[in-house]
Design a protein around this motif. Sequence first.
Motif, PDB file in Angstrom:
ATOM      1  N   THR A   1     -26.276  22.994 -32.318  1.00 46.18           N
ATOM      2  CA  THR A   1     -25.352  23.249 -31.735  1.00 46.18           C
ATOM      3  C   THR A   1     -24.086  22.570 -31.831  1.00 46.18           C
ATOM      4  O   THR A   1     -22.889  23.270 -31.928  1.00 46.18           O
TER       5      THR A   1
ATOM      6  N   TYR B   1     -29.124  27.043 -23.083  1.00 43.06           N
ATOM      7  CA  TYR B   1     -29.167  28.452 -23.754  1.00 43.06           C
ATOM      8  C   TYR B   1     -27.758  28.768 -24.007  1.00 43.06           C
ATOM      9  O   TYR B   1     -27.376  29.322 -25.095  1.00 43.06           O
TER      10      TYR B   1
ATOM     11  N   LEU C   1     -26.548  27.120 -27.051  1.00 45.18           N
ATOM     12  CA  LEU C   1     -27.245  27.736 -28.512  1.00 45.18           C
ATOM     13  C   LEU C   1     -26.637  29.159 -28.696  1.00 45.18           C
ATOM     14  O   LEU C   1     -26.836  29.567 -29.810  1.00 45.18           O
ATOM     15  N   THR C   2     -25.865  29.662 -27.589  1.00 45.66           N
ATOM     16  CA  THR C   2     -25.605  30.999 -27.966  1.00 45.66           C
ATOM     17  C   THR C   2     -23.921  30.894 -27.854  1.00 45.66           C
ATOM     18  O   THR C   2     -23.243  31.951 -27.531  1.00 45.66           O
TER      19      THR C   2
ATOM     20  N   ARG D   1     -21.524  35.031 -20.359  1.00 43.38           N
ATOM     21  CA  ARG D   1     -22.796  34.594 -20.258  1.00 43.38           C
ATOM     22  C   ARG D   1     -22.795  33.458 -19.252  1.00 43.38           C
ATOM     23  O   ARG D   1     -23.764  33.169 -18.489  1.00 43.38           O
TER      24      ARG D   1
ATOM     25  N   LEU E   1     -35.221  32.430 -22.435  1.00 40.38           N
ATOM     26  CA  LEU E   1     -34.089  32.904 -23.210  1.00 40.38           C
ATOM     27  C   LEU E   1     -33.783  31.826 -24.220  1.00 40.38           C
ATOM     28  O   LEU E   1     -33.567  32.281 -25.390  1.00 40.38           O
ATOM     29  N   THR E   2     -33.864  30.644 -23.719  1.00 35.52           N
ATOM     30  CA  THR E   2     -33.764  29.342 -24.972  1.00 35.52           C
ATOM     31  C   THR E   2     -34.824  29.540 -25.853  1.00 35.52           C
ATOM     32  O   THR E   2     -34.490  29.389 -27.270  1.00 35.52           O
TER      33      THR E   2
ATOM     34  N   ARG F   1     -33.898  32.463 -28.433  1.00 35.08           N
ATOM     35  CA  ARG F   1     -32.803  32.192 -29.180  1.00 35.08           C
ATOM     36  C   ARG F   1     -33.505  31.024 -30.431  1.00 35.08           C
ATOM     37  O   ARG F   1     -32.991  31.248 -31.382  1.00 35.08           O
TER      38      ARG F   1
END
Length: 204
Positions: free
Chosen positions: A29, A81, A84-85, A94, A128-129, A132
Amino acid sequence: MDYPVSLAVEDFVPVVFTTCGVLLLRRVTGTPGTIAAAALIGAGGFAKATAKLVVALDGPDLVWLRSALFPLLTLGFALLYLELTRNPGISRTRAAIAAAVTGVCAVAALLVADALPMLVSTTVFATLTAVRLIGLARSRGDTLAAVLFGAQIAVFFVLGPLGARADQTVALQWIEQLTNTAGQAAFLLGAVRLARTNQGERMP
């Protein structure tokens, strides 16, 4: 029930694996928020493991301590999450959705006086994590890392039904904990591989 001290001590092992894995994702990240996510996830796991160890040592059942698990895991995985996004165009949206989901589950948990709603939010953000991370591993051509992250989230879903069983014998809890340890070891190995392939690269 009475916990053997050995069972309680082993419960710290997957916590260490997960925390170290999240810390390694800082290389992916490139943001300090990942360290905060690791702290939250680690704190949740250590709280639950410590409460179990206290009981194993014939101490009191510290409900407030073991109840910290899912709220802290929810916050930690939600933050991970988001890190990471991270994208300048949609990160705020988000973050708002993540805050709303966390808030709704927290209120529901208070209303029903049960941790189940927080387990739901933890499951949402952990899933979700994992999705990803699997995507990032595949984008780098690391199939093994993708499989490792997939194995970790699969273990997460397997442990739900096991943990919900009423007959929580010592033998069953050993199975649950060793399964969890294997899943978090897979997560750590996946994070090691992803961190190595990410050196010199920027997250897509």
